[in-house]
Design a protein around this motif. Sequence first.
Motif, PDB file in Angstrom:
ATOM      1  N   LEU A 365       0.888  -0.916   0.142  1.00  0.00           N
ATOM      2  CA  LEU A 365      -0.193  -0.066   0.002  1.00  0.00           C
ATOM      3  C   LEU A 365       0.837   1.239  -0.106  1.00  0.00           C
ATOM      4  O   LEU A 365       0.487   2.145  -0.161  1.00  0.00           O
ATOM      5  N   LEU A 366       2.223   1.224   0.186  1.00  0.00           N
ATOM      6  CA  LEU A 366       2.976   2.300   0.334  1.00  0.00           C
ATOM      7  C   LEU A 366       3.027   3.169  -1.021  1.00  0.00           C
ATOM      8  O   LEU A 366       2.654   4.401  -0.829  1.00  0.00           O
ATOM      9  N   PRO A 367       3.033   2.691  -1.957  1.00  0.00           N
ATOM     10  CA  PRO A 367       2.983   3.628  -3.337  1.00  0.00           C
ATOM     11  C   PRO A 367       1.841   4.242  -3.337  1.00  0.00           C
ATOM     12  O   PRO A 367       1.755   5.747  -3.853  1.00  0.00           O
ATOM     13  N   PHE A 368       0.609   3.699  -3.156  1.00  0.00           N
ATOM     14  CA  PHE A 368      -0.808   4.298  -3.250  1.00  0.00           C
ATOM     15  C   PHE A 368      -0.751   5.406  -2.240  1.00  0.00           C
ATOM     16  O   PHE A 368      -1.329   6.502  -2.509  1.00  0.00           O
ATOM     17  N   THR A 369      -0.403   5.068  -1.150  1.00  0.00           N
ATOM     18  CA  THR A 369      -0.323   6.077   0.104  1.00  0.00           C
ATOM     19  C   THR A 369       0.767   7.356  -0.366  1.00  0.00           C
ATOM     20  O   THR A 369       0.137   8.402  -0.075  1.00  0.00           O
ATOM     21  N   GLU A 370       1.882   6.971  -0.898  1.00  0.00           N
ATOM     22  CA  GLU A 370       2.553   8.134  -1.336  1.00  0.00           C
ATOM     23  C   GLU A 370       2.061   9.148  -2.309  1.00  0.00           C
ATOM     24  O   GLU A 370       2.155  10.201  -2.463  1.00  0.00           O
ATOM     25  N   ALA A 371       1.118   8.586  -3.372  1.00  0.00           N
ATOM     26  CA  ALA A 371       0.617   9.139  -4.412  1.00  0.00           C
ATOM     27  C   ALA A 371      -0.455  10.072  -3.796  1.00  0.00           C
ATOM     28  O   ALA A 371      -0.517  11.253  -4.146  1.00  0.00           O
ATOM     29  N   ILE A 372      -1.168   9.555  -2.724  1.00  0.00           N
ATOM     30  CA  ILE A 372      -2.298  10.263  -1.999  1.00  0.00           C
ATOM     31  C   ILE A 372      -1.617  11.384  -1.434  1.00  0.00           C
ATOM     32  O   ILE A 372      -1.982  12.571  -1.411  1.00  0.00           O
ATOM     33  N   GLU A 373      -0.462  11.263  -0.598  1.00  0.00           N
ATOM     34  CA  GLU A 373       0.111  12.349   0.058  1.00  0.00           C
ATOM     35  C   GLU A 373       0.684  13.325  -0.888  1.00  0.00           C
ATOM     36  O   GLU A 373       0.765  14.558  -0.847  1.00  0.00           O
TER      37      GLU A 373
END
Length: 867
Positions: A365-373
């Motif tokens: 989930l880290l890439p998706f979280t970073e995109a949201i951030e």
Amino acid sequence: MNEGHPVQALWCDPADGVVARIAGAIAQRQLHAARTVVLVPYAQLMGVARGMWARCGSPGFVPRFETTRNWARSSGGFLPTGYDIAFDMARDLVTAQALLSQAGFAAERFALAGRVVELAYQLAPLAAAALPEERGGEWAQRAAHVAEAGSESEWFRIESALIRVAVAWAASSGYATDVLLRENVRTQVDALIVLEGFQTDPLTQTLCTLWGDRAIHLSLVPTAPAASAASAHVAADPEDEAELAAACVLRHLAEGRAPVALITTDRALTRRIGAQLQAQGVTAHDETGWKLSTTRAAATVMSALRACAHDAGSDQVLEWLKSGADGDALAVQVLEARLRREGVREWSAWCGQAARSEKPQDIALLPFTEAIEGRRMAMARSMSLADWLRALRELLEAGEQWAPLAADMAGAKVIGALWLDADAHGDDDEFPGGRHTLAEFTAWVRDVLEDASFVPPAGSDAPQVVVLPLHQLLGRAFGAVVIPGCDDRRLPASPEPPGNWSAAQRAELGLPARETLEAAQRSAWAAALCNPCCELLWRQSDASGEPVRPSPLVQALQLDHALQMAADPRTPREVAVQPTLYPTPSGALLPLRNISTSVYEDLRRCPYRFFALRQLGLRSADELDAEVDKRDFGNWLHAVLGHFHEALKEAPTNDLAERIAYITAAAERATREFGLSDAEFLPFAAAWPAVRDGYLQWLAGHEAGGAVFVESEPWKEQPLGGLQLVGRLDRIDRMPDGQAFVIDYKTESAAVTKERVKDPTEDTQLAFYAALVADDTLRAAYVNVGEKSSGTQTVEQPVVVEARDALVAGILDDFTRIAQGAALPPLGEGAICDYCAARGLCRKDFWEVEQPPLSPSAEAVTGGPAR
């Protein structure tokens, strides 16, 4: 139109009708009809008046039926410039902020701008009625005088300053209707005929003064008494009232009395009635509309802004992501499941956890979280308003929310109200006020959406149902009138005047007084009752159960015996009782291997609950934004005591001061781990010193008896036939004789804890924990950690070995019978059912009256020795 309708006589009576009086005035004064302006009270009446003139007026030229706003628009366009009041909340809020900065309120401009706009909007009709050359002098001086009252108080001093700012703004502003006050307009119009409604308009009065004897006044308010007694319906509650009103409307339509006027007295009630009509295929045309802030399009924009706040919660970010396109649907679902499973309420906490975690699901989930951030961080800095508008549009485009927003009618209104359409706002110089933070920009967006209204288009066909306010019944013919909300809260006889002006200030400014508003309300009420078919509805109580009285206007009709109670228009129908069969599922095909104390507790409490929640794996989604409660305090306390005893084991000490330091450090560590803010934890922080001191006092006595701490929160597994018992114990001590002492912490009432151990066969928890320990003989107890005078105390189960052996035998027997196909019926009772997540599945409230007996081959599992 029905020839017998009172409105027909009002307009078309050959002797005294409005059309005849207008035609008579034109003929008597030898006026040219095309050079005669007839002012009507509200815009919807222009079409009605033209239709009435075509129906029964003189042939040839037609007078110009106008409102002041429509007349001004046709006489010359007006574009607000500079510091003009634009009646556009988006622009006017920014202008108000600039004016406040000039007046010495730069630090408070964002908080006070809304109040200044409110005051300016109330003063603007009065300023617009003053001649432009007098507006900045005589009118401004008179209006500013009211600001001096009450200056001895700090609150009044600030309010007075805001009034002075609003007065100066209103006095210096230009208005679209200024064109009507010019000499050239008077030369183009031979006469001004004013159709007077329920209230006088300041601008109309000024126009009549300028026109002098060329101004003619005609009353549009009917003087005839009500044709017949109004019908009344009394509803039990808001939902019943909405159903009754919808049924009244449908009955009138079925009987050919279209169009039907539905009077709006409460927006929530009107929306409910509209939903009832929509379900029957009838769409009402709403002339009043509803606040733009209540539309889904506005919710989409606000959710995006709230999700970008630095302290945004996980729920707010999820709401934003869910309102976007379906491209990230799977990723959003996985993210939501992870957040709810971990109970991460703050989005920033999740970002930190995802960055540090080595768990595969978090790494995925880290890439998706970073995109949201990345999207959120673009909204983190202060910007000018023009930059904020561009950033908001880019944010909506990045989330694929812009296209659906632009395609929606309400969404297009949101885009226009917020100036989000490309280059619609003009140059950046039109945005005074400096830089704004995200919180300030969000407040600006909220106020703009709260002020704007969305009125759906009427369509090409004549509407069957028209939603309108009470005063807009004037001069219009409807087949029937339905007025819901006729209670003392929604239909007062004396409406509350808008604004915080005193009676003296209202009189000095020329604002309508309470008496004027009451007279207008009563006149509009009387006019509504003149309709040949009028139905009144009110409720006996609100949704909260609080009693509600009929409106004083209704009570006056009751006293005059002018109200007739009508039969319920809803058609009753019989619905055959179809009880749900008593469920007796089998879990033989859903075997479980790992059995925890909570799993077996569910089986003992209710076999069906065990089947639904454990074997089927159903569970309700946990709330992320729930308030900190006693359960959270219990979890926090378990972590505190675990950290404390591990620290005490590494560095033993009997010094009380050192122990207090240890437990204080443990409390701070647990608070950080749980992500609790000081504000959330305040109620429990106040009780913590007493809890801490009571526990340390108990611990000293417990250790004096020879108990030695061994481990905290150990994970235990114990094979049992084809099953495996699993669980995490709170704590294990060792006694001088070598026996293990199993301890489970409780933060409940001491009386409840003592009740647990009265019947050993009913207490699952200690017996199950004892089964997880390999020792043949041991001791087990609950340690009740309390904050009251009783402090912390030990509640031991004296026969825990016997209870353990009985529990183990019950587990083996129960799961053997489940594997053989035994039924798992719902046997829960009382509080077990009240808070059961599976109650909606077992349908206990809809069972047959008598439960069928189980067949011998399907003998039910009843949950071991506890039953």
